[in-house]
Design an enzyme around this catalytic site. Sequence first.
Site, PDB file in Angstrom:
ATOM      1  N   ASP A   1       0.915  -1.174  -0.103  1.00  0.00           N
ATOM      2  CA  ASP A   1      -0.065   0.052   0.079  1.00  0.00           C
ATOM      3  C   ASP A   1       1.157   1.444   0.023  1.00  0.00           C
ATOM      4  OD1 ASP A   1      -3.157   0.731   1.416  1.00  0.00           O
ATOM      5  OD2 ASP A   1      -2.042   1.776   0.197  1.00  0.00           O
TER       6      ASP A   1
ATOM      7  N   GLU B   1     -10.714   6.735   4.289  1.00  0.00           N
ATOM      8  CA  GLU B   1      -9.801   6.099   5.243  1.00  0.00           C
ATOM      9  C   GLU B   1      -9.822   6.606   6.558  1.00  0.00           C
ATOM     10  OE1 GLU B   1      -6.376   5.986   1.633  1.00  0.00           O
ATOM     11  OE2 GLU B   1      -5.838   4.974   3.511  1.00  0.00           O
TER      12      GLU B   1
HETATM   13  C1  GLC Z   1      -4.443   4.111  -0.062  1.00  0.00           C
HETATM   14  C2  GLC Z   1      -5.340   3.148   0.178  1.00  0.00           C
HETATM   15  C3  GLC Z   1      -5.337   2.028  -0.717  1.00  0.00           C
HETATM   16  C4  GLC Z   1      -4.910   2.575  -2.320  1.00  0.00           C
HETATM   17  C5  GLC Z   1      -3.538   3.370  -2.106  1.00  0.00           C
HETATM   18  C6  GLC Z   1      -3.366   4.048  -3.512  1.00  0.00           C
HETATM   19  O1  GLC Z   1      -3.501   4.746   1.256  1.00  0.00           O
HETATM   20  O2  GLC Z   1      -4.986   2.317   1.414  1.00  0.00           O
HETATM   21  O3  GLC Z   1      -6.475   1.335  -0.858  1.00  0.00           O
HETATM   22  O4  GLC Z   1      -5.050   1.801  -3.236  1.00  0.00           O
HETATM   23  O5  GLC Z   1      -3.201   4.125  -0.974  1.00  0.00           O
HETATM   24  O6  GLC Z   1      -3.947   5.156  -3.488  1.00  0.00           O
END
Ligand code: GLC
Length: 608
Positions: free
Chosen positions: A306, A499
């Site tokens: 991530d 988030e």
């Molecule tokens: C974010 C998320 C993830 C996403 C990634 C790229 O923090 O946790 O779901 O795909 O970063 O944006």
Amino acid sequence: MRHRNSFIYYGSLFTFLFLIAGCKLKSNGPDLDPDIESKVNTLVSEMTLAEKIGQMTQVNKGFLHSNEDIKTYFLGSLLSGGGFTPEVNEPEHWVDMVDEYQNMALQTRLKIPLIYGIDAVHGHNNVIGATIFPHNIGLGCTDNPDLVKKASEVTALEVAATGIHWTFSPCIAVPRDERWGRHYEGYSESPDLVKDLGAASIQGYQGESLADRKTVLACAKHYVGDGGVDWGSGMGGKIDRGNVTISEEEIRNLHLPGYLSALEVGVGSIMISYSSINGDKMHGSKYYITDILKDELGFNGLVVSDWAGIDEIPGDYKSDIEMAINAGLDLIMVPESYLDFINYMTELVNEEKISMDRIDDAVTRILRIKYQLGLFENPLADRSLLGTVGSLENREVARQCVRESLVLLKNENDVLPINKTGSKILVAGANADNLGHQCGGWTISWQGDSGDITTGTTIYNAILNSVSDQTNVVYSEDGTNASSADVAIAVIGEGPYAEMQGDRDDLSLSDSDIQTLTNLKNAGVPTVIVLISGRPLIVEEYLADWDGFIAAWLPGTEGQGVADVLFGDYNPTGKLSISWPRTMDQIPINIGDDEYNPLFEFGYGLNY
Ligand code: GLC
């Protein structure tokens, strides 16, 4: 909801039979093509260490020091994090941007094309004018895998139309705590429903062949247990990115089934979760990434971190990298300090703390996907697809998703469906005429926004589109001046979030919504409530005053689908994919709990 209510039984049975079989799933990611495997092996044998490490490096486009760095450091992947758009956020400018990056990659010695990723999680949601679908909690309430597959097919088309190869979707979290800011990104608290809809979505994104120009690489996320964390263990003492404290057996019953079905349908990539399991950060877990996902389940696609996910592993950045790569991560979404990442990776390999076998396994998986996507043959965008972005045909698919995602929770005094030819309809509520609010987070920007953020139909405008010329529709955000109306429709709920910024330990209605409800109650007019939210809110004390109540979740740009249900052009079929709590004290509340007394049960939903 079909066999949904016995998901614990089926989930356990499925897992039990799978474990007994001790078998590797027949298809553990995209089927292997001997010709591709040969090309990959040949290419890996020709690559330098710098070229291999470059392939394992993913950089956010907004953090590139210069586009030349793509060539200089042999970067294998770029992404647009939420809101990282081209200067002009229009489809053709996206294509120009991605092709410009790709042409840089094609100037490297071995001309290995880069793969570009984005969060197209409810339509191509970063792009103004793209079709925005209901978020997954709404799709979960459709209980319709064929429709979910179609939604992902349309999304893949619009993503491919902008020259992008990879979506970080579907999120197959199994959210168990309604306070989580990512609750709406999950289909359901039921692993059984998540399994079916996640697999359908992946099939929609990837189609029959990854090389098809209208399909994109899918990414099942976030592996594993992201939805099972405890309140208080997350960021800022809340829940996002927190710690799961259940047994491995419960992990396998609740949070792994979605990945088993994802592998069954050939998902090409899996993203690791920020969360921990019993204190072990997933980004550093060799047991869950290599021993289970790659060895036991035989996953042959690529495992991506991530966003700066490895940075959260305890220790300094160099030790984070060592632990993450040795745990089995193949591609690191750095996404910013890519020079540090590359330098430390080089040091770790030279110090033999990361083996060349591990590097070659990661690069093999990355190149395999690029060949399967056809990027070596067709590295640049197919501009003939541009006209499909936000097309009426695509929007009709989203409108059907909206219709089927709505859940009718109360309908008394024949208030619904509403008569289109009535004399006066009062529309109230802060979310009635707000496209940004009805789309929610992950729309145009990471956190989403308020107002006319893109092209679409608000619920208010959809109501205006639906009624007869003789009907007088009045908008009063706070619900005043309602007494002369035949019926009031109040669209209330949450504003957008994403988030950890959506973690809330109080899911009560806002003061302004309560004031609107009070004004409507005082007016004594028949009232229908439409709730726009990423999760169930605490409404029991107000419910008696509502004649009608519809959960509309985060429907996206096609508000006409809400009006279709309000006026009876579509007889609601949605069923709750989650349990609806009476009070905050009941949370987390999930079907299968010993004491289960929700306001509305999992699987509940009325029709006309
Ligand atoms: C974010 C998320 C993830 C996403 C990634 C790229 O923090 O946790 O779901 O795909 O970063 O944006």
